[in-house]
Design a protein around this motif. Structure first.
Motif, short mmCIF file in Angstrom:
data_model
loop_
_atom_site.label_atom_id
_atom_site.label_comp_id
_atom_site.label_asym_id
_atom_site.label_seq_id
_atom_site.Cartn_x
_atom_site.Cartn_y
_atom_site.Cartn_z
N SER A 246 0.86 -1.18 0.00
CA SER A 246 0.00 0.00 0.00
C SER A 246 0.89 1.23 0.00
CB SER A 246 -0.91 0.00 1.23
OG SER A 246 -1.71 1.17 1.26
N LEU A 247 0.65 2.13 -0.95
CA LEU A 247 1.50 3.31 -1.05
C LEU A 247 0.72 4.50 -1.59
CD1 LEU A 247 3.89 3.00 -4.14
CD2 LEU A 247 1.78 1.70 -3.87
N PRO A 248 1.17 5.71 -1.26
CA PRO A 248 0.51 6.91 -1.77
C PRO A 248 1.06 7.29 -3.14
CG PRO A 248 2.28 7.55 -0.30
CD PRO A 248 2.26 6.04 -0.32
N ASP A 249 0.38 8.21 -3.79
CA ASP A 249 0.86 8.76 -5.06
C ASP A 249 1.92 9.82 -4.73
OD1 ASP A 249 1.25 9.75 -7.60
OD2 ASP A 249 -0.85 10.22 -7.98
N VAL A 250 3.15 9.56 -5.13
CA VAL A 250 4.22 10.53 -4.88
C VAL A 250 4.69 11.16 -6.19
CG1 VAL A 250 5.01 9.56 -2.70
CG2 VAL A 250 5.91 8.62 -4.83
N GLY A 251 3.76 11.27 -7.13
CA GLY A 251 4.05 11.97 -8.37
C GLY A 251 4.83 11.13 -9.36
N ASP A 252 5.73 11.81 -10.06
CA ASP A 252 6.46 11.16 -11.14
C ASP A 252 7.38 10.05 -10.66
OD1 ASP A 252 5.25 12.84 -12.95
OD2 ASP A 252 6.89 14.29 -12.99
N SER A 253 7.73 10.06 -9.38
CA SER A 253 8.64 9.04 -8.85
C SER A 253 7.90 7.78 -8.39
CB SER A 253 9.47 9.61 -7.71
OG SER A 253 8.63 9.99 -6.62
N THR A 254 6.57 7.78 -8.48
CA THR A 254 5.80 6.66 -7.96
C THR A 254 6.19 5.34 -8.62
OG1 THR A 254 3.92 8.10 -7.47
CG2 THR A 254 3.49 5.75 -7.55
N VAL A 255 6.21 5.31 -9.94
CA VAL A 255 6.49 4.05 -10.64
C VAL A 255 7.91 3.58 -10.37
CG1 VAL A 255 6.73 2.99 -12.91
CG2 VAL A 255 4.73 4.38 -12.40
N ASN A 256 8.86 4.50 -10.30
CA ASN A 256 10.23 4.10 -9.98
C ASN A 256 10.30 3.46 -8.59
OD1 ASN A 256 11.22 5.00 -12.42
ND2 ASN A 256 11.77 7.03 -11.63
N LEU A 257 9.55 4.04 -7.64
CA LEU A 257 9.49 3.48 -6.29
C LEU A 257 8.89 2.08 -6.34
CD1 LEU A 257 9.56 3.76 -3.14
CD2 LEU A 257 7.24 4.68 -3.32
N MET A 258 7.81 1.91 -7.06
CA MET A 258 7.15 0.61 -7.15
C MET A 258 8.08 -0.43 -7.77
SD MET A 258 3.40 2.02 -8.36
CE MET A 258 2.60 0.44 -8.51
N ASN A 259 8.79 -0.05 -8.80
CA ASN A 259 9.70 -0.99 -9.44
C ASN A 259 10.85 -1.38 -8.51
OD1 ASN A 259 8.79 -1.68 -12.18
ND2 ASN A 259 8.91 0.51 -12.56
N ALA A 260 11.33 -0.43 -7.72
CA ALA A 260 12.40 -0.74 -6.76
C ALA A 260 11.89 -1.72 -5.70
CB ALA A 260 12.91 0.54 -6.12
N ILE A 261 10.66 -1.50 -5.23
CA ILE A 261 10.07 -2.40 -4.25
C ILE A 261 9.87 -3.78 -4.86
CG2 ILE A 261 7.93 -2.88 -2.97
CD1 ILE A 261 7.75 0.14 -2.42
N LEU A 277 -3.45 1.32 -4.21
CA LEU A 277 -3.31 2.74 -4.51
C LEU A 277 -4.07 3.53 -3.44
CD1 LEU A 277 -3.85 2.56 -8.38
CD2 LEU A 277 -1.80 2.03 -7.03
N ASP A 278 -3.34 4.07 -2.49
CA ASP A 278 -3.94 4.69 -1.31
C ASP A 278 -4.09 6.20 -1.55
OD1 ASP A 278 -5.01 4.83 1.19
OD2 ASP A 278 -3.12 4.71 2.27
N GLY A 279 -5.22 6.57 -2.10
CA GLY A 279 -5.41 7.94 -2.52
C GLY A 279 -5.51 8.94 -1.39
N ARG A 280 -6.53 8.80 -0.55
CA ARG A 280 -6.74 9.73 0.57
C ARG A 280 -7.07 8.88 1.79
NH1 ARG A 280 -11.10 14.75 0.70
NH2 ARG A 280 -10.70 15.41 2.84
N PRO A 281 -6.08 8.51 2.57
CA PRO A 281 -6.27 7.53 3.65
C PRO A 281 -7.38 7.91 4.62
CG PRO A 281 -3.93 7.96 3.32
CD PRO A 281 -4.68 8.96 2.48
N MET A 282 -8.16 6.91 4.99
CA MET A 282 -9.15 7.00 6.07
C MET A 282 -10.12 8.16 5.89
SD MET A 282 -6.69 5.95 9.28
CE MET A 282 -5.42 7.13 8.86
N SER A 283 -10.64 8.32 4.69
CA SER A 283 -11.54 9.45 4.42
C SER A 283 -12.82 9.05 3.71
CB SER A 283 -10.81 10.50 3.57
OG SER A 283 -10.51 9.99 2.29
N GLY A 284 -13.02 7.75 3.46
CA GLY A 284 -14.17 7.33 2.67
C GLY A 284 -15.51 7.70 3.25
#
Length: 412
Positions: A246-261, A277-284
């Motif tokens: 589970s991870l937030p959107d960190v912009g352009d570096s998101t996919v690089n982070l996911m690939n490293a993980i 894809l954790d858009g806005r945690p605990m807000s539903g």
């Protein structure tokens, strides 16, 4: 156990679910578990009990209701008693409707104490002015704050709150760290206490035969802490069927982070993997706008050709408006997305968004039924109150049904 009339109604819902599943067909072959087939079709539904929510009685009842509603997975705190409560709820559901699908049980852990899902509110009620209007108690969505005004001296008038004091405070096992109380305290007396789940205890949980999956929450601040946690979990990770990140959107570096993980996980990845894809945690449970960030996250990733393998699932702000928003974006149970780049690792017969995880909103709509059970019953088992069980099931089906494609059911 529900009486025959309640059981027959519950069984009819099970039949509807089975019929809906048969009509939809299965894009995956019979060799795939039903949970994986749901991810491939795009109709996977996960119930999030809460990574920090440890009220075993509520978790048990929530698990019972949502198992009957047909969820594919139940995500809970990495705590032995909570895992036991989830499995008890599932077992009771199966005793009511034997044909019900048993959902996978997932435990949630974190690699970083900065993750919002792993914190608790804390304050000393003796620091609160006795005449405080208690906005923290009013705003808490989990009923995790209870404050009672008591008089110090009997001769003082009960109508004068300045003569008393407040007792009680945060009910720790019910607090799941949403943070809404922090901003409303007029005296700034509430603190957020963060923590990291013990990887050794988590490793022991993964060895149990009633735990099927693990979710690792990461903050997107880098991979060092993820790598450390992964190493500490060791061979225990091989015991589960699914590993979610589970991870937030960190912009352009998101996919690089996911690939490293993903590179880190590959060494022990024997089952399936999923990206939450954790858009806005605990807000539903807030309203329509809360779901925008998670759908935007999905739209962003759909345009990236180098995203890593695995299933993709929405969370964070998900509620009854999420399906509508996904459809508008062209991403609901869709294998293609107009204008999006095609990933070299994506199965063209597999929906890009495998499903949706519902947390705060799912707990809210069933919780308002649980709160109706008379207090004298204490930690009530919802199956002992068939009218409430049926009402709670109807609420759960209103959320699960649109994803699963169930026919519209009449009110119970």
């Amino acid at each position: 156990m529900a009486p025959p009339t309640a059981r027959s109604l519950l069984a009819s819902h099970a039949a509807v679910r089975a019929a809906a599943s048969a009509r939809r067909g299965r894009l995956a072959g019979d060799h795939h578990p039903p949970q994986v087939a749901a991810l491939r079709r795009g109709d996977w539904v996960k119930l999030i009990c809460g990574a920090s929510f440890e009220d075993a009685a509520d978790v048990r009842n929530l698990s019972l209701v949502y198992t009957l509603a047909g969820v594919d997975c139940i995500d809970c705190a990495a705590d032995a008693s909570v895992v036991g409560a989830v499995n008890e709820g599932i077992d009771v559901a199966a005793s009511i409707v034997p044909a019900v699908q048993r959902p996978w049980v997932m435990v949630s852990v974190n690699d970083d104490c900065r993750d919002l899902h792993f914190r608790k509110a804390e304050f000393d009620p003796e620091d609160c002015p006795p005449d405080c209007s208690k906005p923290c108690e009013k705003v808490c969505p989990a009923d995790a704050i209870l404050l009672e005004r008591v008089m110090i001296e009997e001769e003082h008038s009960q109508s004068d709150p300045s003569c008393g004091k407040l007792e009680g405070g945060v009910i720790t096992e019910r607090c799941y760290g949403c943070g809404r109380c922090l901003s409303v305290c007029p005296y700034d007396r509430i603190r957020a206490m963060s923590y990291v789940r013990d990887p050794a205890m988590t490793a022991e949980l993964l060895k149990r035969n009633d735990v099927d999956a693990i979710e690792i929450h990461t903050t997107g601040k880098g991979t060092d802490m993820f790598n450390t946690l992964w190493s500490n979990l060791g061979e225990s990770i091989n015991n589960v069927k699914l590993i979610a990140v589970s991870l937030p959107d960190v912009g352009d570096s998101t996919v690089n982070l996911m690939n490293a993980i993903y590179t880190t996980m590959q060494s022990h990845l024997q089952g399936y993997n999923l990206w939450q894809l954790d858009g806005r945690p605990m807000s539903g449970d807030i309203g329509r706008g809360a779901t925008r960030e998670t759908v935007s996250f999905a739209v962003h990733l759909s345009s990236m050709s180098n995203r890593p393998p695995g299933f993709y699932q929405l969370a964070g702000g998900t509620n009854s408006y999420t399906i509508e928003s996904l459809k508008k974006a062209g991403l609901f149970q869709s294998t293609t997305f107009p204008g999006a780049a095609t990933s070299g690792v994506t199965d063209c017969q597999q929906a890009f968004i495998g499903g949706i995880a519902y947390g705060g909103y799912a707990r809210k709509i069933v919780g308002r039924v649980l709160r109706k059970i008379p207090a004298q019953f204490g930690h009530a088992r919802i199956e002992d109150h068939p009218d409430y069980l049926l009402e709670a099931l109807q609420e759960a089906l209103s959320l699960v049904g649109p994803v699963k494609g169930y026919p519209t059911l009449p009110s119970l």
